[in-house]
Design a protein around this motif. Structure first.
Motif, PDB file in Angstrom:
ATOM      1  N   LYS A 189      57.485  14.839  -8.555  1.00 23.86           N
ATOM      2  CA  LYS A 189      58.474  13.808  -9.046  1.00 23.86           C
ATOM      3  C   LYS A 189      58.092  12.886  -9.976  1.00 23.86           C
ATOM      4  O   LYS A 189      56.603  12.488  -9.958  1.00 23.86           O
ATOM      5  CB  LYS A 189      58.902  13.057  -7.699  1.00 23.86           C
ATOM      6  N   GLN A 190      58.581  12.163 -10.745  1.00 23.69           N
ATOM      7  CA  GLN A 190      58.460  11.191 -11.614  1.00 23.69           C
ATOM      8  C   GLN A 190      57.594  10.040 -11.135  1.00 23.69           C
ATOM      9  O   GLN A 190      56.724   9.373 -11.643  1.00 23.69           O
ATOM     10  CB  GLN A 190      59.701  10.595 -12.158  1.00 23.69           C
ATOM     11  N   LYS A 191      57.840   9.759  -9.721  1.00 23.41           N
ATOM     12  CA  LYS A 191      57.307   8.596  -9.289  1.00 23.41           C
ATOM     13  C   LYS A 191      55.658   8.961  -8.983  1.00 23.41           C
ATOM     14  O   LYS A 191      54.924   7.828  -8.991  1.00 23.41           O
ATOM     15  CB  LYS A 191      57.888   8.333  -7.782  1.00 23.41           C
ATOM     16  N   HIS A 192      55.050  10.130  -8.859  1.00 21.40           N
ATOM     17  CA  HIS A 192      53.942  10.370  -8.790  1.00 21.40           C
ATOM     18  C   HIS A 192      53.030   9.944 -10.240  1.00 21.40           C
ATOM     19  O   HIS A 192      51.829   9.200 -10.163  1.00 21.40           O
ATOM     20  CB  HIS A 192      53.830  11.795  -8.543  1.00 21.40           C
ATOM     21  N   LEU A 193      53.940  10.379 -11.324  1.00 24.83           N
ATOM     22  CA  LEU A 193      53.149  10.104 -12.547  1.00 24.83           C
ATOM     23  C   LEU A 193      53.413   8.556 -12.597  1.00 24.83           C
ATOM     24  O   LEU A 193      52.530   7.899 -13.303  1.00 24.83           O
ATOM     25  CB  LEU A 193      54.086  10.660 -13.574  1.00 24.83           C
ATOM     26  N   SER A 194      54.501   7.784 -12.317  1.00 22.08           N
ATOM     27  CA  SER A 194      54.640   6.496 -12.414  1.00 22.08           C
ATOM     28  C   SER A 194      53.477   5.658 -11.816  1.00 22.08           C
ATOM     29  O   SER A 194      52.811   4.813 -12.288  1.00 22.08           O
ATOM     30  CB  SER A 194      55.933   5.934 -11.902  1.00 22.08           C
ATOM     31  N   THR A 195      53.072   6.014 -10.607  1.00 21.96           N
ATOM     32  CA  THR A 195      51.938   5.446  -9.837  1.00 21.96           C
ATOM     33  C   THR A 195      50.583   5.532 -10.560  1.00 21.96           C
ATOM     34  O   THR A 195      49.717   4.832 -10.805  1.00 21.96           O
ATOM     35  CB  THR A 195      51.853   6.116  -8.271  1.00 21.96           C
ATOM     36  N   ALA A 196      50.374   6.968 -11.017  1.00 18.43           N
ATOM     37  CA  ALA A 196      49.200   7.090 -11.769  1.00 18.43           C
ATOM     38  C   ALA A 196      48.979   6.348 -12.973  1.00 18.43           C
ATOM     39  O   ALA A 196      47.939   5.777 -13.310  1.00 18.43           O
ATOM     40  CB  ALA A 196      48.820   8.627 -11.828  1.00 18.43           C
ATOM     41  N   LEU A 197      50.202   6.343 -13.856  1.00 17.24           N
ATOM     42  CA  LEU A 197      50.013   5.869 -15.064  1.00 17.24           C
ATOM     43  C   LEU A 197      50.315   4.280 -15.135  1.00 17.24           C
ATOM     44  O   LEU A 197      49.515   3.419 -15.979  1.00 17.24           O
ATOM     45  CB  LEU A 197      51.007   6.665 -16.179  1.00 17.24           C
ATOM     46  N   THR A 198      50.913   3.770 -14.346  1.00 10.66           N
ATOM     47  CA  THR A 198      51.481   2.336 -14.384  1.00 10.66           C
ATOM     48  C   THR A 198      49.840   1.777 -13.980  1.00 10.66           C
ATOM     49  O   THR A 198      49.687   0.645 -14.365  1.00 10.66           O
ATOM     50  CB  THR A 198      52.346   2.115 -13.328  1.00 10.66           C
ATOM     51  N   THR A 199      49.397   2.260 -13.208  1.00 14.88           N
ATOM     52  CA  THR A 199      48.016   1.647 -12.370  1.00 14.88           C
ATOM     53  C   THR A 199      47.058   1.400 -13.792  1.00 14.88           C
ATOM     54  O   THR A 199      46.437   0.623 -13.882  1.00 14.88           O
ATOM     55  CB  THR A 199      47.404   2.508 -11.235  1.00 14.88           C
ATOM     56  N   LEU A 200      47.049   2.870 -14.413  1.00 11.15           N
ATOM     57  CA  LEU A 200      46.080   2.802 -15.642  1.00 11.15           C
ATOM     58  C   LEU A 200      46.710   1.769 -16.864  1.00 11.15           C
ATOM     59  O   LEU A 200      45.814   0.795 -17.249  1.00 11.15           O
ATOM     60  CB  LEU A 200      46.270   4.021 -16.322  1.00 11.15           C
ATOM     61  N   ARG A 201      47.948   1.667 -16.807  1.00 12.06           N
ATOM     62  CA  ARG A 201      48.356   0.541 -18.019  1.00 12.06           C
ATOM     63  C   ARG A 201      48.202  -0.937 -17.564  1.00 12.06           C
ATOM     64  O   ARG A 201      47.684  -1.761 -18.413  1.00 12.06           O
ATOM     65  CB  ARG A 201      49.613   0.603 -18.035  1.00 12.06           C
ATOM     66  N   GLU A 202      48.313  -1.040 -16.188  1.00 17.86           N
ATOM     67  CA  GLU A 202      48.087  -2.329 -15.481  1.00 17.86           C
ATOM     68  C   GLU A 202      46.425  -2.649 -15.638  1.00 17.86           C
ATOM     69  O   GLU A 202      46.047  -3.940 -16.380  1.00 17.86           O
ATOM     70  CB  GLU A 202      48.266  -2.325 -14.080  1.00 17.86           C
ATOM     71  N   ILE A 203      45.684  -1.956 -15.601  1.00 13.86           N
ATOM     72  CA  ILE A 203      44.192  -2.093 -15.722  1.00 13.86           C
ATOM     73  C   ILE A 203      43.853  -2.396 -17.218  1.00 13.86           C
ATOM     74  O   ILE A 203      42.941  -3.329 -17.785  1.00 13.86           O
ATOM     75  CB  ILE A 203      43.380  -0.897 -15.115  1.00 13.86           C
ATOM     76  N   LYS A 204      44.382  -1.550 -18.020  1.00 13.87           N
ATOM     77  CA  LYS A 204      44.189  -1.782 -19.600  1.00 13.87           C
ATOM     78  C   LYS A 204      44.834  -3.184 -19.929  1.00 13.87           C
ATOM     79  O   LYS A 204      44.203  -3.765 -20.979  1.00 13.87           O
ATOM     80  CB  LYS A 204      44.978  -0.848 -20.273  1.00 13.87           C
ATOM     81  N   GLU A 205      45.842  -3.740 -19.449  1.00 15.83           N
ATOM     82  CA  GLU A 205      46.752  -4.999 -19.888  1.00 15.83           C
ATOM     83  C   GLU A 205      45.788  -6.049 -19.334  1.00 15.83           C
ATOM     84  O   GLU A 205      45.466  -6.956 -19.970  1.00 15.83           O
ATOM     85  CB  GLU A 205      48.071  -4.991 -19.580  1.00 15.83           C
TER      86      GLU A 205
ATOM     87  N   GLU B 150      34.536  -9.968 -18.464  1.00 17.76           N
ATOM     88  CA  GLU B 150      35.242  -9.663 -19.935  1.00 17.76           C
ATOM     89  C   GLU B 150      34.773  -8.509 -20.736  1.00 17.76           C
ATOM     90  O   GLU B 150      35.707  -7.932 -21.289  1.00 17.76           O
ATOM     91  CB  GLU B 150      35.044 -11.248 -20.693  1.00 17.76           C
ATOM     92  N   GLU B 151      33.499  -8.519 -20.733  1.00 18.19           N
ATOM     93  CA  GLU B 151      32.887  -7.417 -21.395  1.00 18.19           C
ATOM     94  C   GLU B 151      33.061  -5.968 -20.860  1.00 18.19           C
ATOM     95  O   GLU B 151      33.598  -4.969 -21.633  1.00 18.19           O
ATOM     96  CB  GLU B 151      31.327  -7.599 -21.609  1.00 18.19           C
ATOM     97  N   PHE B 152      33.240  -5.974 -19.622  1.00 15.53           N
ATOM     98  CA  PHE B 152      33.586  -4.682 -18.730  1.00 15.53           C
ATOM     99  C   PHE B 152      34.833  -4.461 -19.183  1.00 15.53           C
ATOM    100  O   PHE B 152      35.249  -3.278 -19.611  1.00 15.53           O
ATOM    101  CB  PHE B 152      33.412  -4.919 -17.374  1.00 15.53           C
ATOM    102  N   HIS B 153      35.955  -5.472 -19.194  1.00  9.82           N
ATOM    103  CA  HIS B 153      37.236  -5.006 -19.482  1.00  9.82           C
ATOM    104  C   HIS B 153      37.424  -4.557 -21.051  1.00  9.82           C
ATOM    105  O   HIS B 153      38.093  -3.590 -21.240  1.00  9.82           O
ATOM    106  CB  HIS B 153      38.092  -6.217 -19.074  1.00  9.82           C
ATOM    107  N   ARG B 154      36.745  -5.209 -21.896  1.00 11.61           N
ATOM    108  CA  ARG B 154      36.887  -4.851 -23.154  1.00 11.61           C
ATOM    109  C   ARG B 154      36.318  -3.384 -23.469  1.00 11.61           C
ATOM    110  O   ARG B 154      36.993  -2.704 -24.158  1.00 11.61           O
ATOM    111  CB  ARG B 154      35.842  -5.780 -24.246  1.00 11.61           C
ATOM    112  N   GLU B 155      35.444  -2.843 -22.516  1.00 11.12           N
ATOM    113  CA  GLU B 155      34.775  -1.687 -22.721  1.00 11.12           C
ATOM    114  C   GLU B 155      35.685  -0.526 -22.191  1.00 11.12           C
ATOM    115  O   GLU B 155      36.044   0.344 -22.915  1.00 11.12           O
ATOM    116  CB  GLU B 155      33.337  -1.452 -22.438  1.00 11.12           C
ATOM    117  N   ILE B 156      36.220  -0.891 -21.141  1.00  9.73           N
ATOM    118  CA  ILE B 156      36.936  -0.004 -20.335  1.00  9.73           C
ATOM    119  C   ILE B 156      38.326   0.321 -21.154  1.00  9.73           C
ATOM    120  O   ILE B 156      38.877   1.519 -20.934  1.00  9.73           O
ATOM    121  CB  ILE B 156      37.096  -0.242 -19.028  1.00  9.73           C
ATOM    122  N   LYS B 157      38.917  -0.566 -21.677  1.00  9.18           N
ATOM    123  CA  LYS B 157      40.100  -0.382 -22.491  1.00  9.18           C
ATOM    124  C   LYS B 157      40.073   0.802 -23.350  1.00  9.18           C
ATOM    125  O   LYS B 157      40.890   1.424 -23.662  1.00  9.18           O
ATOM    126  CB  LYS B 157      40.354  -1.908 -23.217  1.00  9.18           C
ATOM    127  N   ASN B 158      38.796   0.797 -24.187  1.00 11.95           N
ATOM    128  CA  ASN B 158      38.776   2.144 -25.047  1.00 11.95           C
ATOM    129  C   ASN B 158      38.703   3.436 -24.249  1.00 11.95           C
ATOM    130  O   ASN B 158      39.027   4.506 -25.029  1.00 11.95           O
ATOM    131  CB  ASN B 158      37.482   1.876 -25.544  1.00 11.95           C
TER     132      ASN B 158
END
Length: 946
Positions: free
Chosen positions: A362-378, A440-448
């Protein structure tokens, strides 16, 4: 279409270039890191690399390995399992040294079957020999074994045919669960390895043997190999000299192939979408799990032995650890059965998210996986998440066992295969890098590493699963929709969670104790005011070569009241009561909150209630620093167990999903056998366990648990490890001494039902897919004593080891016809029904079944009629003598003595008896316990049923 693909490739290259520049933009020095000077390292003229690492750890022996840069990923289409089959051939096809021809040499050198091993990994094949200290004969034998693998294998059609059979058996006849099929699709996506053929059995049994020989000659060459020797080395110069003399002359002609996977080819591919429909029968499954994998391509990873790459690796590892914890946290709800796991491919050319939902795609499975990634990037990880994860990672590095052969061989293999830095102060260097890594450095690196959309997608599902109807266009549309949704930073849990309120802990006073006598040498025994008994056996004054023993403490509390104390209709309610509780929690804490508290405390190990046929209690294996937390948990399991309906329904569903995923016919087979050979200690598995879920009543499970655990006076707690006795006793007085006790002592007398012989052989038919026949031949001997004589048990254990080694030789390695991958004898003393069984199990092709059964019977008759070969006997006897009494084994012996009234034996007394044993003693033991005709149980594929 070509223009679009070129445009995608161009944009991908630009993106990769930007990422590479960003990752390189750090303040750390890029100086090359030299190899640890304590490792003797060299490369012979023919290109063979060697590493010799001395470790001062007496008694740990020496580990020798041959590493070949050829594994699963080096196979081309049409070569699936070639690396695996070649690994097998290395053990049986040597002209001079092999498991087929040289068993007497391995016996004389004291090398057991389990000490001569191998494995096939993604990028390499590994051959391993473990020898004891000062074993020159074993070292020379191991090097000659490696020499044959390199230059002396007889790869004829006959030897290859026999290993086709064993690999087919080992691969479960090609009946793979969805995870294996998902891995095969990953090989197809990356191009790293062979694509899976439609008909696995046909491929394994019919590929041209010349192609396998070509694979061997292509990859098995000294310039693609390393010899790794780690352990107690008396004379490193002599060892290096012997190595050079044996391996320094010959070389294979031509230029070696490049073993590195083609990252660029994968990174430049157009985006891919693959679906796999599982055709095997799945009608018997209650749940049909599927696998969805998303691949976010990264950039080409170079082999650099410098501090920058070491830092990049640490950042990737920490990122994956924190990301997976985040997914666990997001999915921490009852009756939510989706699993999401993140991993970098090796090499890290892609970040993979694997999503395994229960209720279809279901789309909600993709939503959980991808939204979490986007949250971490942001927003990055929270300060608490980062600091806690970093602290745990630092602790794991600091606790690295520098005397562990396993640790050193892993680090050396990584250096040889991937050029991973291996300096003399690696752990200190890693600690320094991590300590200087800020949020701060860790966040900057993992965004890549985080992209919005995956380039590649794979889906594996059972036949007729609606998920297979989803097209690539639809799935990618779902992803775009999810990525258009707003994302917010997740709020931390609002509840201020504590394991035990400080006022409760303060109110628990140290209760009085009185000394008791105990026959356990070096132990002290006490009785608490509530009647609970404690036995402490500290090994503080003893030396141990196991680092796990240095910092750990094991304990077990038991009551003689178990499942047998309750009516037959309560069987499954009693059996499952402690598992239901573990899924629920204690006090006001559910299991997720309990996990969060323990993670925050950096609690290591486990504390787990259990129930068995004749006992119930709590087991624990923890670090010394966590002892008070562990005893607080024990207190709560006794006084505040939580049984709630939501957690109960969640637990039942999880059990059904787990069994459906495992889909293991062997579990159904073993459970079916127990209908005819009853054993109260055996817990039903497979389909029988699923049926038992509907017979499990939550209220009755709660009542049974409370009835047992409401009376501390019935419990005895056993402790062993390197601890201060006074400190442990004080904590026991505080937490165990305050447990509730019943006003009247309860008793439980269970009736024993003796097994009635003879029992006829039986044939069962598997409801799960099965491409071979499972056989278990059981030799049964009636027993009238309540517990077995310890000397008799030692002889039976030694007999069992002899049967294992001998049958593996006869049925697999020395057989001219082959027919099975593994033979598994066992020893089972069934006190509940007064018999002793020696089961011998194996899988086989239907045409080989009767021949193999006859071979086993003939061997058993030989064992009864003549003494076992002296070299084999002495080897296995010595192994038994050298068995170390570590914490786990000490606790087991304490339990046998305290619960089953077995005599307490000092190790010297046990060793003295073993030293007196002769081959004729084993022959007499075989005559006594293997005298009856075996009961032969078989499980066949259901299509064979008439």
């Amino acid at each position: 279409m070509k223009i679009k693909i070129k445009k995608r490739i161009f944009l991908s290259l630009i993106a990769n270039l930007i990422v590479s520049i960003s990752l390189a933009n750090t303040s750390i020095s890029n100086d090359s890191i030299p190899l640890d000077a304590s490792i003797r390292y060299g490369e012979l003229p023919n290109g063979l690399t060697y590493y010799i690492k001395p470790i001062d750890n007496p008694g740990a022996g020496l580990n020798l390995r041959l590493i070949v840069k050829a594994g699963i990923r080096q196979e081309k289409n049409g070569e699936l399992e070639f690396a695996h089959i070649t690994e097998h051939l290395g053990f049986v096809s040597g002209k001079n040294i092999s498991r087929k021809k040289s068993t007497h040499l391995f016996d004389e050198a004291g090398v057991r079957l389990s000490q001569l091993n191998g494995s096939t990994a993604g990028n390499y094949t590994n051959y391993s020999v473990q020898v004891s200290d000062d074993n020159e004969k074993g070292i020379t034998l191991a090097l000659n074994f490696f020499k044959d693998i390199l230059w002396g294998l007889e790869l004829n059609e006959k030897n290859i045919r026999l290993e086709r059979i064993t690999v087919f058996d080992e691969a479960n006849g090609g009946v793979f669960h969805p995870g294996i099929h998902s891995f095969h699709l990953e090989q197809q996506i990356t191009g790293w390895g062979a694509e899976a053929p439609e008909d696995f059995e046909k491929h394994i049994k019919t590929f041209e043997h010349k192609k396998l020989i070509d694979f061997y000659e292509k990859w098995y060459r000294p310039d693609l190999m390393a010899i790794v020797i780690v352990g107690n080395i008396d004379n490193i110069d002599n060892l290096e000299k012997e190595l050079k003399e044996k391996f320094g002359t010959k070389k294979r002609p031509g230029i070696p192939p490049n073993p590195d996977v083609d990252q660029i080819n994968y990174l430049e591919k157009a985006p891919q979408f693959y679906k796999k429909e599982l055709q095997s029968d799945s009608e018997h499954l209650i749940y049909k799990p599927l696998h969805l994998s998303l691949y976010f391509r990264q950039f080409e990873s170079k082999k650099h032995q410098n501090k920058q790459e070491l830092k990049n690796q640490l950042i990737r590892n920490l990122f994956i650890e924190l990301l997976n914890k985040k997914y666990l946290q997001v999915l921490q709800e009852y009756n939510t059965f989706t699993s999401i796991r993140a991993k970098f491919l090796d090499p890290p050319a892609a970040l993979r998210l694997e999503i395994i939902p229960k209720e279809g795609l279901k789309q909600k499975h993709l939503s959980t996986a991808l939204t979490t990634l986007r949250e971490i990037k942001e927003f990055g990880f929270s300060a608490n998440e980062f600091n806690q994860g970093k602290a745990e990672y630092l602790n794991s590095i600091r606790e690295t066992d520098t005397l562990s052969q396993f640790q050193w061989k892993n680090k050396i293999i990584q250096h040889f295969l991937y050029g991973e830095a291996l300096p003399g102060n690696k752990e200190q260097l890693q600690v320094g890098i991590l300590q200087n890594l800020n949020q701060e450095e860790f966040h900057r690196e993992i965004k890549n590493y985080i992209k919005e959309e995956p380039e590649d997608i794979s889906l594996v599902a059972h036949k007729d699963d609606p998920a297979l109807e989803n097209s690539e266009k639809k799935v990618r549309f779902w992803i775009k929709e999810v990525n258009n949704l707003p994302v917010e930073a997740s709020a931390p849990p609002k509840r201020n969670l504590v394991l035990m309120d400080s006022s409760v802990a303060t109110a628990l006073n140290e209760t009085p104790v009185k000394d008791l006598e105990t026959e356990i040498s070096g132990a002290k025994s006490y009785e608490m005011e509530n009647g609970l008994r404690v036995i402490l056996k500290s090994t503080l004054s003893q030396t141990s070569d196991a680092v796990s023993d240095q910092n750990s403490i094991r304990f077990q509390g038991f009551s003689p009241h178990g499942i047998n104390c309750f009516p037959k209709e309560d069987y499954f309610s009693a059996l499952n009561s402690t598992e239901i509780l573990r899924n629920s929690g204690v006090g006001k804490l559910n299991k997720f909150e309990l996990d969060r508290i323990l993670n925050r405390k950096r609690f290591k190990g486990f504390v787990s209630p259990y129930i068995e046929s004749d006992a119930a209690g709590i087991r624990a294996n923890i670090t010394l620093k966590d002892l008070e937390t562990a005893l607080q948990l024990v207190y709560l399991y006794f006084t505040s167990p939580d049984f709630n309906t939501t957690a109960f329904e969640d637990w039942k569903t999880r059990q059904k999903i787990y069994i459906a995923y495992k889909n293991n016919p062997a579990q159904n087979f073993e459970t079916a056998i127990r209908e005819f050979l009853p054993d109260n200690d055996y817990k039903p598995k497979g389909q029988k366990f699923i049926e038992g879920l509907d017979q499990t009543d939550l209220d009755r499970a709660r009542e049974i648990y409370n009835q047992i655990f409401n009376d501390a006076g019935n419990f005895t707690f056993l402790f062993t490890g390197k601890f201060n006795e006074e400190v442990v006793l004080t904590l026991c007085q505080k937490y165990l001494g305050n447990l509730p006790a019943a006003t009247e002592n309860s008793s439980c007398i269970t009736k024993k039902d003796s097994l009635v012989l003879p029992i006829e052989s039986k044939t069962f038919y598997s409801v799960a897919p099965l491409n071979s026949t499972i056989i278990k031949m059981v030799y049964v001997k009636e027993s009238n004593s309540s517990s077995m004589d310890w000397q008799e048990e030692i002889k039976l254990i030694l007999l069992n080891r002899i049967i294992k080694e001998s049958l593996m030789r006869r049925l697999r390695f020395e057989s001219e016809e082959g027919g099975t991958y593994s033979v598994t004898p066992a020893l089972n003393i069934v006190n509940s029904h007064n018999y002793i069984e020696t089961p011998i199990g194996f899988n086989a092709n239907p045409k080989d079944v009767e021949r193999l059964i006859l071979e086993v019977q003939n061997f058993i008759e030989e064992l009864k009629s003549s003494p076992v070969e002296i070299s084999l006997f002495e080897k296995l006897k010595k192994a038994r003598l050298n068995k170390k009494m570590r914490n786990g084994l000490t606790l087991m012996e304490m339990l046998k003595h305290s619960k089953d009234n077995s005599p307490w034996l000092d190790n010297d007394e046990r060793s003295a008896f073993i030293n007196t044993l002769q081959p004729k003693d084993i022959q007499e033991t075989a005559r006594k316990y293997l005298s009856n005709e075996p009961i032969i149980f078989k499980m066949l594929p259901k299509e064979n049923k008439e």
